[in-house]
Design a protein around this motif. Structure first.
Motif, PDB file in Angstrom:
ATOM      1  N   PHE A 149       0.807  -1.222   0.000  1.00  0.00           N
ATOM      2  CA  PHE A 149       0.000   0.000   0.000  1.00  0.00           C
ATOM      3  C   PHE A 149       0.841   1.272   0.000  1.00  0.00           C
ATOM      4  O   PHE A 149       0.318   2.360   0.182  1.00  0.00           O
ATOM      5  CB  PHE A 149      -0.956  -0.016   1.197  1.00  0.00           C
ATOM      6  CG  PHE A 149      -1.995  -1.089   1.095  1.00  0.00           C
ATOM      7  CD1 PHE A 149      -3.129  -0.903   0.318  1.00  0.00           C
ATOM      8  CD2 PHE A 149      -1.834  -2.303   1.751  1.00  0.00           C
ATOM      9  CE1 PHE A 149      -4.089  -1.893   0.216  1.00  0.00           C
ATOM     10  CE2 PHE A 149      -2.785  -3.296   1.651  1.00  0.00           C
ATOM     11  CZ  PHE A 149      -3.915  -3.094   0.875  1.00  0.00           C
ATOM     12  N   ASN A 150       2.166   1.108  -0.180  1.00  0.00           N
ATOM     13  CA  ASN A 150       3.082   2.251  -0.221  1.00  0.00           C
ATOM     14  C   ASN A 150       2.955   3.122   1.038  1.00  0.00           C
ATOM     15  O   ASN A 150       2.787   4.340   0.953  1.00  0.00           O
ATOM     16  CB  ASN A 150       2.853   3.078  -1.495  1.00  0.00           C
ATOM     17  CG  ASN A 150       4.058   3.937  -1.816  1.00  0.00           C
ATOM     18  OD1 ASN A 150       5.190   3.615  -1.441  1.00  0.00           O
ATOM     19  ND2 ASN A 150       3.817   5.046  -2.495  1.00  0.00           N
ATOM     20  N   LEU A 151       3.019   2.472   2.204  1.00  0.00           N
ATOM     21  CA  LEU A 151       2.875   3.149   3.491  1.00  0.00           C
ATOM     22  C   LEU A 151       4.241   3.395   4.113  1.00  0.00           C
ATOM     23  O   LEU A 151       5.179   2.627   3.905  1.00  0.00           O
ATOM     24  CB  LEU A 151       2.034   2.295   4.448  1.00  0.00           C
ATOM     25  CG  LEU A 151       0.623   1.927   3.978  1.00  0.00           C
ATOM     26  CD1 LEU A 151      -0.020   0.956   4.955  1.00  0.00           C
ATOM     27  CD2 LEU A 151      -0.234   3.169   3.809  1.00  0.00           C
ATOM     28  N   THR A 152       4.327   4.444   4.909  1.00  0.00           N
ATOM     29  CA  THR A 152       5.547   4.720   5.658  1.00  0.00           C
ATOM     30  C   THR A 152       5.549   3.863   6.922  1.00  0.00           C
ATOM     31  O   THR A 152       4.527   3.279   7.293  1.00  0.00           O
ATOM     32  CB  THR A 152       5.618   6.209   6.057  1.00  0.00           C
ATOM     33  OG1 THR A 152       4.547   6.480   6.979  1.00  0.00           O
ATOM     34  CG2 THR A 152       5.525   7.128   4.834  1.00  0.00           C
ATOM     35  N   TYR A 153       6.696   3.833   7.603  1.00  0.00           N
ATOM     36  CA  TYR A 153       6.772   3.105   8.874  1.00  0.00           C
ATOM     37  C   TYR A 153       5.798   3.685   9.897  1.00  0.00           C
ATOM     38  O   TYR A 153       5.205   2.966  10.690  1.00  0.00           O
ATOM     39  CB  TYR A 153       8.203   3.126   9.441  1.00  0.00           C
ATOM     40  CG  TYR A 153       9.161   2.266   8.665  1.00  0.00           C
ATOM     41  CD1 TYR A 153       8.954   0.902   8.521  1.00  0.00           C
ATOM     42  CD2 TYR A 153      10.289   2.818   8.066  1.00  0.00           C
ATOM     43  CE1 TYR A 153       9.836   0.095   7.816  1.00  0.00           C
ATOM     44  CE2 TYR A 153      11.185   2.031   7.352  1.00  0.00           C
ATOM     45  CZ  TYR A 153      10.946   0.681   7.224  1.00  0.00           C
ATOM     46  OH  TYR A 153      11.817  -0.106   6.513  1.00  0.00           O
TER      47      TYR A 153
END
Length: 192
Positions: A14-18
């Motif tokens: 989902f192209n999420l950051t940490y």
């Protein structure tokens, strides 16, 4: 643990950051922690059969919903509900142990219960690694959902055979023996 063991795969998909992936676990842990405190005080009023069944079945549904959902904004709320659901489980199981196991066996039961977290963690991370390598990380959630569903069915349909309350005579005998032992110790102290 389904989510934690696949946090990198979910973040990549989902192209999420940490921070975004970590927020989901934060929602879970706050709900779980606060829920455990609240349920610890209230669990003596719960119907253990229904509460444990409800906790298992709702976690089954929530595991499935997390991977069925395409809206990442819902992840934190789905996992918050899972945290609430799981917070009922542990306190109710401890209450059940205290109602069904004699004092001389409770120590072994607590040690046995303590091993479930380690075994469960090992199994989830192993399955997750296997599914990531061979199929898709989502199978971790599907398997968790199915296992929770099966265990909830076993629980609800076999409760009366699985759970045998500690008889009042046993409880009274234990309390009497405990009082007698304390009296003996006090008497010995007076003799010395």
């Amino acid at each position: 643990l389904s989510y934690n063991s696949n946090i990198n795969q979910i973040g990549n998909e989902f192209n999420l950051t940490y921070s975004q992936t970590g927020l989901v676990t934060t929602f879970f842990f706050f709900a779980y922690g606060i829920g455990q405190v609240v349920n610890g005080f209230l669990c003596k009023k719960y119907n253990t059969k229904i509460v444990i069944f409800s906790s298992l079945i709702s976690s089954s549904i929530l595991n499935f919903l997390l991977v069925a959902s395409k809206n990442v904004e819902l992840f934190k709320f789905i996992w918050l509900l899972n945290g609430v659901s799981m917070s009922f489980l542990w306190t109710s199981l401890i209450k059940l142990l205290s109602e069904t196991i004699s004092k001389e066996k409770i120590g072994k039961a607590i040690v046995t219960m303590g091993t479930t977290v380690a075994i469960g963690t090992f199994l989830v991370y192993s399955l997750s690694a296997l599914f990531v390598a061979t199929l898709n990380y989502k199978f971790t959630f599907y398997v968790a959902s199915i296992i929770l569903l099966i265990v909830s069915a076993i629980w609800i349909f076999n409760y009366n055979r699985l759970v045998i309350p500690l008889k009042e005579e046993v409880r009274t005998k234990e309390e009497t023996n405990s009082t007698i032992n304390k009296d003996k110790i006090s008497s010995l102290g007076m003799l010395v």
